[in-house]
Design an enzyme around this catalytic site. Structure first.
Site, PDB file in Angstrom:
ATOM      1  N   SER A 148       0.825  -1.209   0.000  1.00 37.29           N
ATOM      2  CA  SER A 148       0.000   0.000   0.000  1.00 37.29           C
ATOM      3  C   SER A 148       0.856   1.255   0.000  1.00 37.29           C
ATOM      4  O   SER A 148       1.925   1.293   0.614  1.00 37.29           O
ATOM      5  CB  SER A 148      -0.896   0.014   1.241  1.00 37.29           C
ATOM      6  OG  SER A 148      -1.593   1.242   1.317  1.00 37.29           O
ATOM      7  N   TYR A 161      -0.752  -0.873   9.880  1.00 38.00           N
ATOM      8  CA  TYR A 161      -0.960  -1.220   8.465  1.00 38.00           C
ATOM      9  C   TYR A 161       0.291  -0.866   7.644  1.00 38.00           C
ATOM     10  O   TYR A 161       0.753  -1.664   6.815  1.00 38.00           O
ATOM     11  CB  TYR A 161      -2.184  -0.449   7.991  1.00 38.00           C
ATOM     12  CG  TYR A 161      -2.641  -0.695   6.583  1.00 38.00           C
ATOM     13  CD1 TYR A 161      -3.154  -1.923   6.186  1.00 38.00           C
ATOM     14  CD2 TYR A 161      -2.593   0.333   5.635  1.00 38.00           C
ATOM     15  CE1 TYR A 161      -3.605  -2.125   4.887  1.00 38.00           C
ATOM     16  CE2 TYR A 161      -3.051   0.137   4.336  1.00 38.00           C
ATOM     17  CZ  TYR A 161      -3.547  -1.093   3.972  1.00 38.00           C
ATOM     18  OH  TYR A 161      -4.000  -1.298   2.690  1.00 38.00           O
ATOM     19  N   LYS A 165       2.600  -3.471   5.624  1.00 37.73           N
ATOM     20  CA  LYS A 165       2.715  -3.359   4.172  1.00 37.73           C
ATOM     21  C   LYS A 165       4.175  -3.173   3.742  1.00 37.73           C
ATOM     22  O   LYS A 165       4.555  -3.612   2.649  1.00 37.73           O
ATOM     23  CB  LYS A 165       1.840  -2.210   3.657  1.00 37.73           C
ATOM     24  CG  LYS A 165       0.340  -2.493   3.750  1.00 37.73           C
ATOM     25  CD  LYS A 165      -0.045  -3.789   3.047  1.00 37.73           C
ATOM     26  CE  LYS A 165      -1.504  -3.903   2.682  1.00 37.73           C
ATOM     27  NZ  LYS A 165      -1.863  -5.244   2.166  1.00 37.73           N
TER      28      LYS A 165
HETATM   29  N1  LIG Z   1      -8.684  -0.839  -2.043  1.00 38.24           N
HETATM   30  C1  LIG Z   1      -7.608  -0.086  -2.043  1.00 38.24           C
HETATM   31  O1  LIG Z   1      -7.602   1.043  -2.570  1.00 38.24           O
HETATM   32  C2  LIG Z   1      -6.343  -0.566  -1.428  1.00 38.24           C
HETATM   33  C3  LIG Z   1      -5.278   0.338  -1.286  1.00 38.24           C
HETATM   34  C4  LIG Z   1      -4.074  -0.126  -0.780  1.00 38.24           C
HETATM   35  C5  LIG Z   1      -3.938  -1.451  -0.442  1.00 38.24           C
HETATM   36  N2  LIG Z   1      -4.987  -2.317  -0.554  1.00 38.24           N
HETATM   37  C6  LIG Z   1      -4.788  -3.706  -0.166  1.00 38.24           C
HETATM   38  O2  LIG Z   1      -5.367  -4.565  -1.137  1.00 38.24           O
HETATM   39  C7  LIG Z   1      -5.918  -5.712  -0.478  1.00 38.24           C
HETATM   40  C8  LIG Z   1      -7.391  -5.864  -0.853  1.00 38.24           C
HETATM   41  O3  LIG Z   1      -8.098  -4.670  -0.524  1.00 38.24           O
HETATM   42  P1  LIG Z   1      -9.692  -4.547  -0.745  1.00 38.24           P
HETATM   43  O4  LIG Z   1      -9.997  -3.133  -1.031  1.00 38.24           O
HETATM   44  O5  LIG Z   1     -10.114  -5.622  -1.675  1.00 38.24           O
HETATM   45  O6  LIG Z   1     -10.200  -4.896   0.736  1.00 38.24           O
HETATM   46  P2  LIG Z   1     -11.561  -5.603   1.202  1.00 38.24           P
HETATM   47  O7  LIG Z   1     -11.767  -5.243   2.619  1.00 38.24           O
HETATM   48  O8  LIG Z   1     -12.658  -5.330   0.224  1.00 38.24           O
HETATM   49  O9  LIG Z   1     -11.212  -7.169   1.072  1.00 38.24           O
HETATM   50  C9  LIG Z   1     -10.353  -7.815   1.955  1.00 38.24           C
HETATM   51  C10 LIG Z   1     -10.898  -9.216   2.155  1.00 38.24           C
HETATM   52  O10 LIG Z   1      -9.993  -9.947   3.000  1.00 38.24           O
HETATM   53  C11 LIG Z   1     -10.770 -10.847   3.775  1.00 38.24           C
HETATM   54  N3  LIG Z   1     -10.002 -11.264   4.960  1.00 38.24           N
HETATM   55  C12 LIG Z   1      -9.720 -10.535   6.051  1.00 38.24           C
HETATM   56  N4  LIG Z   1      -9.055 -11.263   6.952  1.00 38.24           N
HETATM   57  C13 LIG Z   1      -8.891 -12.503   6.401  1.00 38.24           C
HETATM   58  C14 LIG Z   1      -8.272 -13.692   6.862  1.00 38.24           C
HETATM   59  N5  LIG Z   1      -7.696 -13.762   8.070  1.00 38.24           N
HETATM   60  N6  LIG Z   1      -8.275 -14.785   6.045  1.00 38.24           N
HETATM   61  C15 LIG Z   1      -8.875 -14.716   4.816  1.00 38.24           C
HETATM   62  N7  LIG Z   1      -9.491 -13.605   4.354  1.00 38.24           N
HETATM   63  C16 LIG Z   1      -9.508 -12.510   5.139  1.00 38.24           C
HETATM   64  C17 LIG Z   1     -12.028 -10.065   4.120  1.00 38.24           C
HETATM   65  O11 LIG Z   1     -13.105 -10.914   4.477  1.00 38.24           O
HETATM   66  C18 LIG Z   1     -12.273  -9.259   2.842  1.00 38.24           C
HETATM   67  O12 LIG Z   1     -13.235  -9.881   1.993  1.00 38.24           O
HETATM   68  C19 LIG Z   1      -5.672  -5.525   1.005  1.00 38.24           C
HETATM   69  O13 LIG Z   1      -4.493  -6.187   1.374  1.00 38.24           O
HETATM   70  C20 LIG Z   1      -5.482  -4.038   1.129  1.00 38.24           C
HETATM   71  O14 LIG Z   1      -4.684  -3.712   2.247  1.00 38.24           O
HETATM   72  C21 LIG Z   1      -6.196  -1.894  -1.034  1.00 38.24           C
END
Ligand SMILES: NC(=O)c1ccc[n+]([C@@H]2O[C@H](COP(=O)([O-])OP(=O)(O)OC[C@H]3O[C@@H](n4cnc5c(N)ncnc54)[C@H](O)[C@@H]3O)[C@@H](O)[C@H]2O)c1
Length: 302
Positions: A148, A161, A165
């Site tokens: 991230s 976080y 990351k």
């Molecule tokens: N969306 C963004 O703009 C963004 C930005 C930077 C980083 N990220 C990273 O990308 C990844 C996905 O983000 P997103 O927006 O899809 O998030 P999201 O919250 O929509 O999805 C994350 C999923 O992970 C699952 N999860 C949580 N703990 C778990 C566990 N112990 N075992 C299995 N599954 C588990 C949750 O149930 C959820 O469905 C994450 O790692 C996030 O940190 C996202």
């Protein structure tokens, strides 16, 4: 991705779901792993993973849902074994599971730090370490880990976080270097995609907030990040490893990685006093400002 088997953790989330669907659309068999928890990591339901798998199969693809938590190594081994038992092999792991427990640093509780580490950093380690023997034996494999900008650049209220990351960046780089000789690659993506992880912008009126969110929902979509994840797992990226990419809307980025940029040498060595009289002036223009993501990416300006 035809004939490849991919595990997508967090496969029921905004990004994971889009990546799982894109993998399947390109011919991969997918293990959709998702614990189905809240943004904070609370609760849990197998429905989330099963629904994504069902959508893929009803569109003619191959997928199974798996609701095992990635937070322990035993669980990770079970998930990898399930991929092998169901589809015969495993070719790629996309670590996309995530939770948030935001708190300002001096008030952050140990439990908040621990929970975020367990899902992001330990989760990525568990899954990668569990898949590594399979990749080594077959002489191929690809990892994609979600990092991230919150860690790479900076964020407020997310020390847990950001630390996790940045840990993932080091983990990925190490895997890339150590498993290169087995034909195994590892890369990171710092995504930007509308979903429940998107923060609201402080200081905006409700109307401005709504307009901002509507714009991001339309122009910063998870399905725009997915092609980069698919590419990095495919043979088209066979020479790309140990890198950090970004993706947002129709843009993809390559991030720099830390290298020494300035040096000061002194014949008789340094004291704290001589450093104080030399270093701040000499390096002032080279020190990295305490900027946040939105200061670095001008498109976030509202
Ligand atoms: N969306 C963004 O703009 C963004 C930005 C930077 C980083 N990220 C990273 O990308 C990844 C996905 O983000 P997103 O927006 O899809 O998030 P999201 O919250 O929509 O999805 C994350 C999923 O992970 C699952 N999860 C949580 N703990 C778990 C566990 N112990 N075992 C299995 N599954 C588990 C949750 O149930 C959820 O469905 C994450 O790692 C996030 O940190 C996202």
């Amino acid at each position: 991705m035809v004939d490849k088997v991919v595990i997508v953790t967090g496969g029921g989330g905004a990004l994971g779901k889009a990546i799982a669907a894109a993998m399947a659309a390109e011919g991969a068999s997918v293990v959709v792993n998702d614990l189905g928890v809240s943004l904070k990591g609370e609760g849990g339901s197998s429905t989330v993973a099963d629904m994504v798998a069902a959508e893929i199969t009803s569109a003619g693809g191959r997928a199974i849902g798996d609701a095992t938590s990635i937070t322990t190594f035993d669980n990770a081994q079970q998930i990898v074994q399930r991929a092998v038992d169901t589809f015969g092999r495993v070719d790629a792991v996309v670590n996309s599971a995530g939770i948030l427990r935001d708190a300002i640093f001096h008030k952050m509780e140990e439990a908040e730090f621990d929970a975020v580490m367990k899902v992001h950093l330990y989760g990525a380690w568990n899954m990668s370490r569990a898949a590594a023997p399979h990749f080594r034996q077959q002489g191929s494999g690809a990892f994609v880990h979600m990092t991230s900008a919150a860690g790479l650049i900076g964020s407020i209220g997310q020390a847990n976080y950001a630390a996790a990351k940045m840990g993932i960046v080091g983990l990925s780089r190490s895997i890339a270097m150590e498993m290169q000789r087995f034909g195994v690659r590892s890369n990171c993506i710092a995504p930007h995609a509308f979903g429940r992880m998107i923060e609201s912008v402080p200081g905006l009126s409700p109307e401005q907030q709504e307009a901002y969110m509507a714009k991001r929902r339309a122009t910063t979509r998870a399905d725009q990040v997915a092609p980069l994840a698919v590419f990095l797992c495919s043979d088209g990226a066979k020479d790309i490893s140990g890198q950090i990419f970004g993706a947002r809307g129709n843009e993809v980025y390559l991030y720099s990685q830390p290298r020494p940029i300035r040096v000061l040498q002194r014949g008789d060595g340094w004291t704290s006093q001589s450093l104080a009289s030399t270093l701040p002036g000499a390096w002032r223009s080279s020190l990295t400002p305490l900027e946040r993501t939105r200061d670095v990416f001008p498109w976030d300006a509202v």
